[in-house]
Design a protein around this motif. Sequence first.
Motif, PDB file in Angstrom:
ATOM      1  N   GLN A 187       0.871  -1.168   0.000  1.00  0.00           N
ATOM      2  CA  GLN A 187       0.000   0.000   0.000  1.00  0.00           C
ATOM      3  C   GLN A 187       0.907   1.216   0.000  1.00  0.00           C
ATOM      4  O   GLN A 187       1.863   1.289   0.784  1.00  0.00           O
ATOM      5  N   GLU A 202       0.986  -6.273   1.981  1.00  0.00           N
ATOM      6  CA  GLU A 202       0.006  -7.349   1.886  1.00  0.00           C
ATOM      7  C   GLU A 202       0.674  -8.669   2.268  1.00  0.00           C
ATOM      8  O   GLU A 202       1.715  -9.033   1.716  1.00  0.00           O
ATOM      9  N   THR A 234     -11.957  -2.823  -6.827  1.00  0.00           N
ATOM     10  CA  THR A 234     -10.641  -2.187  -6.720  1.00  0.00           C
ATOM     11  C   THR A 234     -10.617  -0.809  -7.375  1.00  0.00           C
ATOM     12  O   THR A 234      -9.915   0.084  -6.908  1.00  0.00           O
TER      13      THR A 234
END
Length: 464
Positions: free
Chosen positions: A282, A308, A403
Motif C-alpha cells: 500500500q 500485503e 478495486t
Amino acid sequence: MKQTIRLFLVALVAGAATLGGYKLLEKDETISFAPQNSNSSNFIPTNYTGMENAMETDFTQAADKSVHAVVHVKNTTVSTRPTNIFEYFQGGGQPREMVGSGSGVIISPDGYIVTNNHVIANATNLEVTLNNNRTYTAKLIGTDPMTDIALIKIDGSDEFPYIPFGDSNNIKLGEWVLAVGNPFNLTSTVTAGIISAKARDLNQFDGNPQSFIQTDAAVNRGNSGGALVNTRGELIGINTAITSETGSYVGYSFAVPSNNARKVIEDIMEYGNVQRGILGIQVGNLNSDFVEKYGLSTAEGVFVGGIEKGSGADKAGIKQGDIIKQLDGYRVTKFADLSGYLGSKRPNDVVEVTVLRDGNEKVIPVTLVKLETFSIDDLGLEVKNTTSAELKNRGLKNGVTVTRALTPDIAQYKLEGIIITQINDNAVNDIDDVKKIMSQRDPRTPIKMTFMDSKGNMNSFIFR
C-alpha cells in the motif's frame, strides 16, 4: 599689428594655463581593452552554436517510416434503445447503428494492429483503411480497458508496413517526437513536438490511474490509437488522450508508453488476457505535509504504507515505512513512476527495489506476484477476491471487492472498496463466480448489483 600679437600671446598663455590646471586635477587612471578571447569578462556573448545543430534534426525519415503503418479504424456498433415503458423495464427496443473512428498502428508485417480500447469498444464491425486507401475488415484479438489498449488484426496477401517498438523507458525530457494519426480517414497526418513529461498521472482527470508520456505534439479527436515515434521512427507510445476545456488540442497530449502497450498485447496473444505483476504494498506519494508528519528526510519516492501478507514485498523483506527510490535502477519520484514501470512487468519477474530505510539505501530483489482481478466491463468496475479476514471484519459470508472504476462515469460514484455480494440475485463468492454470471446473462437485460458500502450499509444498483 602690435595689438594682434598681444592678443595672440594672451590666448596662448590662457590656453597653456587651462591645460596645466586640467593635468593637475586629473586622476591617474588607466584604460585598457581586454581581447575578445579574454576569460575575465562577466558577459557571455550569445551565439547560435548548438542551436544550428538542434535545427538540423530531420523528421522526414521518421515520418516516412511511420505514415504508411498508421491506419484509420472505423468502428460500427449497434445498440438497442427502448421505445416504450415496457421495453425500458423488460428489455428490447429499436436497433440503432452508430459509427465511430480513430487510428491504429500496424506492429507486424502479418497485420497485427494496436489501437485504443475506446476506439473499438462494443464494435459489431471493424474496418481498417491504410494510407494507400486500401480497406480491410479487421477482427478483434483482445482488449485491456485498464491501459486502454486493444489488439486487432487484418489479413492480406502481401506484407504490411509496420513500426518497430522502441524502449519507452529510455526517453528523455525535451526529446523530439512525432505524433502520427489517421483521423477522419484523411490519410496519415504528422505533427511534431517534444517529450514534455514522463510518468504523468491522469487520475485527477479520468479516475483511471496510469503513467502516461506527455507531449506537446498536436493530437485531436480521431488521433486516438495513433503512433508516437522518436526521430528514428521507433514506436515509443500510443496516443490516447488530451486534456482540454474546449474538447480540442490546447497543448497537452498523452500516450501509453510503448513498453506497457507491448507487454499488454504480448499477454493478449500468449495468454488471452493481461498478466499483471504487483509488489503487494500500500503506497502513498510524498509531499511536504507527508514529510513533516512522518519526519522523513526526502520528499521524492513512494512511501510504503502497508504490506500485503504473503506478497512478494512481504517475502522479500520490504517494511512499512520504507521509501522506494528506484526500480531496477530507474528513478522513482512518485507513484506514477512505480506503476508505470511495473506495468511493463509480469508475475514472477524479479525487480531490484531500492528503498530508503533509516537514512540508508538498501537494494531488495522482489518477485512480483499475480494480481487476481476481473474487469466487469458491463458495469465499468474491476473486482478482486476478498480475503476471509476482510469478510469477517465486514460481517459478510461472501463477496468480491471493487478495486477501481473503469470509466469516468462510474468513477464519480466512488465505489472503490465496496464488496459485491450478489449479481442478478446470484451469490458471488469469488471472481470466477463473477465471470460465470456475466457470461451467462442475457445482454439485453439490466444488471442488478447488490453490495455493502464502506459504512456497512447494503445497497443495490441497477445498470441498464
